[in-house]
Scaffold this active site. Structure first.
Site, PDB file in Angstrom:
ATOM      1  N   ARG A   1      -8.361  -0.790 -10.505  1.00  0.00           N
ATOM      2  CA  ARG A   1      -7.229  -1.706 -10.669  1.00  0.00           C
ATOM      3  C   ARG A   1      -7.564  -2.994  -9.926  1.00  0.00           C
ATOM      4  O   ARG A   1      -7.873  -2.987  -8.734  1.00  0.00           O
ATOM      5  CB  ARG A   1      -5.926  -1.086 -10.152  1.00  0.00           C
ATOM      6  CG  ARG A   1      -5.955  -0.617  -8.701  1.00  0.00           C
ATOM      7  CD  ARG A   1      -4.567  -0.232  -8.202  1.00  0.00           C
ATOM      8  NE  ARG A   1      -4.639   0.454  -6.922  1.00  0.00           N
ATOM      9  CZ  ARG A   1      -4.725  -0.138  -5.743  1.00  0.00           C
ATOM     10  NH1 ARG A   1      -4.747  -1.465  -5.674  1.00  0.00           N
ATOM     11  NH2 ARG A   1      -4.782   0.560  -4.624  1.00  0.00           N
TER      12      ARG A   1
ATOM     13  N   HIS B   1      -1.696  -2.015  -5.582  1.00  0.00           N
ATOM     14  CA  HIS B   1      -1.184  -0.730  -6.063  1.00  0.00           C
ATOM     15  C   HIS B   1       0.145  -0.932  -6.786  1.00  0.00           C
ATOM     16  O   HIS B   1       0.330  -0.453  -7.901  1.00  0.00           O
ATOM     17  CB  HIS B   1      -0.997   0.226  -4.886  1.00  0.00           C
ATOM     18  CG  HIS B   1      -0.419   1.546  -5.265  1.00  0.00           C
ATOM     19  ND1 HIS B   1      -1.117   2.492  -5.984  1.00  0.00           N
ATOM     20  CD2 HIS B   1       0.810   2.079  -5.043  1.00  0.00           C
ATOM     21  CE1 HIS B   1      -0.342   3.552  -6.182  1.00  0.00           C
ATOM     22  NE2 HIS B   1       0.827   3.327  -5.626  1.00  0.00           N
TER      23      HIS B   1
ATOM     24  N   TYR C   1      -7.903  -3.138   2.536  1.00  0.00           N
ATOM     25  CA  TYR C   1      -8.674  -1.894   2.445  1.00  0.00           C
ATOM     26  C   TYR C   1      -9.793  -1.938   1.409  1.00  0.00           C
ATOM     27  O   TYR C   1     -10.532  -0.968   1.259  1.00  0.00           O
ATOM     28  CB  TYR C   1      -7.746  -0.703   2.172  1.00  0.00           C
ATOM     29  CG  TYR C   1      -6.853  -0.869   0.953  1.00  0.00           C
ATOM     30  CD1 TYR C   1      -7.289  -0.557  -0.330  1.00  0.00           C
ATOM     31  CD2 TYR C   1      -5.545  -1.340   1.102  1.00  0.00           C
ATOM     32  CE1 TYR C   1      -6.473  -0.706  -1.433  1.00  0.00           C
ATOM     33  CE2 TYR C   1      -4.711  -1.495   0.002  1.00  0.00           C
ATOM     34  CZ  TYR C   1      -5.178  -1.176  -1.258  1.00  0.00           C
ATOM     35  OH  TYR C   1      -4.350  -1.319  -2.357  1.00  0.00           O
TER      36      TYR C   1
END
Length: 360
Positions: A259, A263, A273
């Site tokens: 992606r 999120h 991250y």
């Protein structure tokens, strides 16, 4: 035992048809798709990428509610849905709204779902689907049940569901594939492995080298597919569907994808991250770029055709959000009335109380 484990893991090699350069490297498994089918797949992926961009913008404007970006996962989502039939039943996760739209859900209802409006969860007649599941992995158990129901009714159709890599850490995941396997239910279980369950990398979710190999414990077939290759996803889904309706049981399909966005739009920051190098590596695997290159090499796609799709998508989105804006606002009495066929005494009292407030 270590030898046995390594032997099992070595059997799960990534299935691919179209490489990163848009070249066919697996002619034997090339799906039987017409030129028009190939163009339609590209049209849907371009349309969905624009829908994703506009949805993010609408979310930032406060005109949409919950939204999980889909850019990067178009081949996995649309390649699988394209292999389904109208009678097949989709039980999606919250990132899987595109599959619902191409299965028949009107665009304005998808926007109402994002806003939390109950009409966004009401599937039109003939659209075999549930609304997107928010609880991680819960749709796997539901899919096993729907698939078993299809089998008992003698239907030649399948139940299809999706989760992410994080979903495979949920108990519902194992219960769903085990139940479906035990009854040879016609279910297709997709794991869209985008490598990060929100911020947790897949290597911290499990010690398994692949997620597809988790099928072995349930006694069902599993396959790992290049999720950025729309042809491979389509071919794997078509094969799995044919097996299922022929009584050969369910299949677990892991699609390796990515992606590009956060999120969800609810405050996630992927730069905390994910590294820039990793993002750049996956951008080179963009499913739209790869498939566009392939189609252009066959003289099946042009910039002019793509621009038409982009303009059509923008126009459809504009009309759909306008219709969603005009839809009657929800009232407390709507929520109460939708909860039960016959209201218990306490809710009857609340219904009367709110009817009076809403009438003023």
């Amino acid at each position: 035992m270590k030898h046995v484990l390594e032997s099992v893991e070595s059997q799960f090699e990534m299935f691919q048809i179209l490489n990163e350069n848009g070249e066919i490297i697996n002619k034997d498994d090339m799906p039987d798709l017409s030129d028009e089918d190939l163009k339609e797949l590209m049209r849907r992926m371009v349309y969905t990428r624009i829908l994703d961009q506009r949805s993010i913008a609408l979310n930032r404007q406060g005109r949409l509610g919950f939204y999980a970006p889909t850019a990067g996962q178009e081949a996995s989502q649309l390649g699988s849905q394209f292999a389904l039939e109208k009678e097949d039943f989709i039980l999606p996760g919250y990132r899987d709204v595109p599959q619902l739209i191409w299965h028949g859900l009107p665009l304005y209802q998808a926007f109402l779902f994002s806003r939390g409006h109950f009409h966004g969860n009401q599937m039109p007649e003939g659209v075999n689907a549930l609304s997107p599941q928010i609880i991680i992995g819960a749709q796997y158990v539901q899919t096993a049940g729907v698939a078993l129901g299809m089998k008992k009714r003698g239907k030649k159709s399948v139940a299809v569901t999706y989760t992410g890599d994080g979903g495979t850490s949920q108990g519902d995941f194992y219960e769903g594939i085990n139940f479906a396997g035990a009854y040879k239910a016609p279910a297709l279980f997709f794991v869209q492995n985008n490598y990060f369950a929100i911020s947790v990398p897949v290597e911290k979710q499990t010690n398994a080298k692949t997620l597809a190999q988790k099928a072995v414990a349930a006694g069902i077939e599993g396959v790992q597919v290049d999720g950025m290759d729309v042809l491979a996803v389509y071919a794997a889904t078509k094969h799995a569907r044919e097996r299922a309706i022929n009584g050969e049981g369910p299949m677990l399909i892991e699609t390796l994808t990515y992606r590009y966005g956060p999120h969800t739009m609810a405050g996630d920051d992927p730069t905390r991250y994910r590294t820039e190098d990793l993002d750049n590596e996956w951008e080179k695997k963009d499913p739209l770029v790869r498939f566009r290159t392939f189609l252009e090499s066959k003289d099946l796609w042009s910039e002019e055709e793509e621009n038409k799709v982009i303009e059509q998508a923008k126009d459809d989105i504009k009309k759909a959000i306008k219709k969603a804006d005009e839809y009657p606002k929800q009232k407390v009495t709507d929520f109460i009335g939708n909860m039960f066929e016959e209201l218990p005494v306490n809710l009857q009292e609340q219904m009367e109380e709110y009817k009076e407030k809403e009438s003023k």
